[in-house]
Write an enzyme that holds these catalytic residues in place. Structure first.
Site, PDB file in Angstrom:
ATOM      1  N   HIS A  13     -33.921  18.995 -88.673  1.00 13.29           N
ATOM      2  CA  HIS A  13     -32.672  19.261 -87.940  1.00 13.29           C
ATOM      3  C   HIS A  13     -32.905  20.074 -86.660  1.00 13.29           C
ATOM      4  O   HIS A  13     -32.014  20.815 -86.229  1.00 13.29           O
ATOM      5  CB  HIS A  13     -31.671  19.972 -88.852  1.00 13.29           C
ATOM      6  CG  HIS A  13     -32.105  21.344 -89.272  1.00 13.29           C
ATOM      7  ND1 HIS A  13     -31.770  21.888 -90.486  1.00 13.29           N
ATOM      8  CD2 HIS A  13     -32.849  22.284 -88.657  1.00 13.29           C
ATOM      9  CE1 HIS A  13     -32.295  23.094 -90.582  1.00 13.29           C
ATOM     10  NE2 HIS A  13     -32.946  23.374 -89.480  1.00 13.29           N
ATOM     11  N   HIS A  60     -27.598  28.762 -90.245  1.00 10.54           N
ATOM     12  CA  HIS A  60     -28.564  29.669 -89.612  1.00 10.54           C
ATOM     13  C   HIS A  60     -27.854  30.909 -89.078  1.00 10.54           C
ATOM     14  O   HIS A  60     -27.979  31.263 -87.904  1.00 10.54           O
ATOM     15  CB  HIS A  60     -29.289  28.958 -88.472  1.00 10.54           C
ATOM     16  CG  HIS A  60     -30.056  27.736 -88.871  1.00 10.54           C
ATOM     17  ND1 HIS A  60     -29.455  26.532 -89.154  1.00 10.54           N
ATOM     18  CD2 HIS A  60     -31.386  27.536 -89.046  1.00 10.54           C
ATOM     19  CE1 HIS A  60     -30.389  25.635 -89.476  1.00 10.54           C
ATOM     20  NE2 HIS A  60     -31.558  26.219 -89.425  1.00 10.54           N
ATOM     21  N   HIS A 194     -42.772  24.236 -90.088  1.00  7.51           N
ATOM     22  CA  HIS A 194     -42.577  25.020 -88.868  1.00  7.51           C
ATOM     23  C   HIS A 194     -42.465  26.499 -89.187  1.00  7.51           C
ATOM     24  O   HIS A 194     -42.038  26.880 -90.268  1.00  7.51           O
ATOM     25  CB  HIS A 194     -41.392  24.548 -88.028  1.00  7.51           C
ATOM     26  CG  HIS A 194     -40.008  24.595 -88.627  1.00  7.51           C
ATOM     27  ND1 HIS A 194     -39.670  24.050 -89.849  1.00  7.51           N
ATOM     28  CD2 HIS A 194     -38.841  25.108 -88.147  1.00  7.51           C
ATOM     29  CE1 HIS A 194     -38.364  24.202 -90.063  1.00  7.51           C
ATOM     30  NE2 HIS A 194     -37.849  24.858 -89.054  1.00  7.51           N
ATOM     31  N   GLU A 241     -37.314  25.248 -95.707  1.00  6.18           N
ATOM     32  CA  GLU A 241     -36.101  24.413 -95.616  1.00  6.18           C
ATOM     33  C   GLU A 241     -36.259  23.117 -96.427  1.00  6.18           C
ATOM     34  O   GLU A 241     -35.268  22.524 -96.867  1.00  6.18           O
ATOM     35  CB  GLU A 241     -35.801  24.060 -94.148  1.00  6.18           C
ATOM     36  CG  GLU A 241     -35.273  25.235 -93.335  1.00  6.18           C
ATOM     37  CD  GLU A 241     -34.985  24.878 -91.871  1.00  6.18           C
ATOM     38  OE1 GLU A 241     -34.280  25.658 -91.221  1.00  6.18           O
ATOM     39  OE2 GLU A 241     -35.455  23.836 -91.365  1.00  6.18           O
TER      40      GLU A 241
HETATM   41  C1  DHB Z   1     -36.300  25.036 -84.615  1.00  7.32           C
HETATM   42  C2  DHB Z   1     -36.310  24.503 -85.903  1.00  7.32           C
HETATM   43  C3  DHB Z   1     -35.321  24.874 -86.822  1.00  7.32           C
HETATM   44  O1  DHB Z   1     -35.290  24.426 -88.109  1.00  7.32           O
HETATM   45  C4  DHB Z   1     -34.300  25.710 -86.445  1.00  7.32           C
HETATM   46  O2  DHB Z   1     -33.317  25.962 -87.336  1.00  7.32           O
HETATM   47  C5  DHB Z   1     -34.282  26.269 -85.163  1.00  7.32           C
HETATM   48  C6  DHB Z   1     -35.285  25.925 -84.255  1.00  7.32           C
HETATM   49  C7  DHB Z   1     -37.351  24.657 -83.627  1.00  7.32           C
HETATM   50  O3  DHB Z   1     -38.300  23.942 -83.950  1.00  7.32           O
HETATM   51  O4  DHB Z   1     -37.228  25.050 -82.460  1.00  7.32           O
HETATM   52 FE    FE Z   2     -33.596  25.304 -89.316  1.00  4.01          FE
END
Ligand code: DHB
Ligand code: FE
Length: 285
Positions: A13, A60, A194, A241
Site C-alpha cells: 500500500h 498509520h 520495508h 504489515e
Molecule cells: C512507505 C511504505 C508504507 O507501508 C507506508 O505506510 C508509508 C511509506 C514507503 O515505502 O515509503
Molecule cells: Fe504502511
C-alpha cells in the site's frame, strides 16, 4: 442465497503509488513497470466485479492516533472519508461502506471469540485507498463497497499471524451466513519488506518476500506459525504489515474445508519508494 467469498487479493500500500496515480505519473520510467504489471490486475477486477470488499489494512496514526490503537477495528459506517499524512488527503472518491454486512460480521465474529473494536465513524488512509487505486485506477466512484478491517501493526505487540489467520476463518463463516446474494472479495494489504527508520532503513529482502508469496499460496498454516519477530528481522520493521495478508488468506475455502485457490496473478516489483511491492490474486469461487 447467502453471501460468498470469491477471491482473495493481496497487495502492498505504498503511499507513493497513490501519489503516482493522483499526479498522473504512472507512465514515468520509475513507475511504468509496476503499472504495466497492474494492467493484468485491473483487467481481472473488470472481469470479476465484486459487491463488497472486506479490506484488511492498517491505519498509520490517521484515523486512530497514538492515544488509542485498537488491535482489530471493524468499520461499521455507511461511508468513510479519505485522510492521510505526507501528501495529505488523497483526491479519491469517498469509500462507501456496507453497514448491514459490518453488523453481521460483528454479530458473528465477536461471539466466535474475536473481540473486535466497532468503529461507527472513521476516516481511511493510504493503507486502504492505495490498494483501491492499484486495482481501480481513477474512477469517479469506487466500483465496490468496502468494509474496512484495521489491524494494529504500528505499536507492538501486533497480533500474531496465527490470530490473523484464524480471524480470517471466522470472517468466512460469517460471510457465508449473511442472507444476501453478495459477491464478496477479501483483500489483505500492507508490506512487503520495508523499513522506514533506524539503522536498517531501506531494507529490502527479495528472497524472503518471494518465499512469503509462495507460502501464502501453498503453506498458509505454516506461515501463520512464524513469529512476528521473524518478520521484523527478515522483512524490516514495517514488513510486519504482512501479517494482515494472513487474515485474507484464512478466509479462503481450502482452510475451511474447501478446494485450493487458483493463482490468477502474481507480481513482485522493487523499488517503490522504500518498499518491495508484492501482489497476488487468488481465485476461490
Ligand atoms: C512507505 C511504505 C508504507 O507501508 C507506508 O505506510 C508509508 C511509506 C514507503 O515505502 O515509503
Ligand atoms: Fe504502511
Amino acid at each position: 442465497m447467502s453471501a460468498r467469498i470469491t477471491a482473495g487479493l493481496f497487495m502492498s500500500h505504498v503511499p507513493a503509488i497513490g501519489a503516482a496515480v493522483d499526479k498522473g505519473l504512472t507512465e514515468e520510467p520509475y513507475w511504468q513497470p509496476l503499472f504495466e504489471g497492474l494492467k493484468t490486475s485491473r483487467q481481472w477486477i473488470a472481469d470479476n466485479p465484486t459487491d463488497v470488499v472486506i479490506l484488511v489494512y492498517n491505519d498509520h496514526g490517521n484515523a486512530f492516533s497514538m492515544e488509542m490503537i485498537p488491535t482489530f477495528a471493524l468499520g461499521m459506517a455507511a461511508s468513510y472519508q479519505p485522510t492521510d499524512e505526507g501528501w495529505g488527503p488523497r483526491p479519491v472518491p469517498i469509500v462507501e461502506g456496507h453497514p448491514e454486512l459490518s453488523a453481521h460480521l460483528a454479530q458473528s465474529v465477536i461471539p466466535a471469540g474475536f473481540d473486535l473494536t466497532l468503529v461507527n465513524e472513521m476516516t481511511v488512509d493510504h493503507g486502504l485507498t492505495v490498494p483501491l487505486s492499484m486495482m481501480y485506477d481513477q474512477p469517479a466512484a469506487w466500483p465496490t463497497k468496502v468494509v474496512p478491517l484495521a489491524i494494529n501493526v504500528i505499536q507492538h505487540p501486533a497480533p500474531t499471524g496465527r490470530r490473523c489467520l484464524e480471524l480470517g476463518k471466522a470472517i468466512r463463516a460469517a460471510v457465508e451466513t449473511f442472507d444476501d446474494d453478495l459477491n464478496v472479495q477479501i483483500w489483505g494489504t500492507g508490506g512487503m519488506s520495508h523499513q522506514l527508520q533506524g539503522a536498517r532503513a531501506g531494507l529490502i529482502n527479495p528472497e524472503w518476500d518471494h518465499a512469503f508469496l509462495e507460502r501464502m499460496i501453498n503453506d498458509p498454516e505454516g506461515m501463520a506459525d512464524v513469529p512476528n519477530v521473524d518478520y521484523l528481522r527478515e522483512a524490516g520493521s514495517e514488513g510486519v504489515e504482512l501479517v494482515m495478508w494472513l487474515t485474507a488468506r484464512g478466509a479462503l475455502a481450502d482452510l475451511n474445508g474447501g478446494p485450493a485457490p487458483t493463482e490468477a496473478h502474481r507480481l513482485y516489483h522493487v523499488p517503490a519508494s522504500n518498499t518491495a511491492v508484492g501482489h497476488l490474486i487468488l481465485e476461490n469461487a
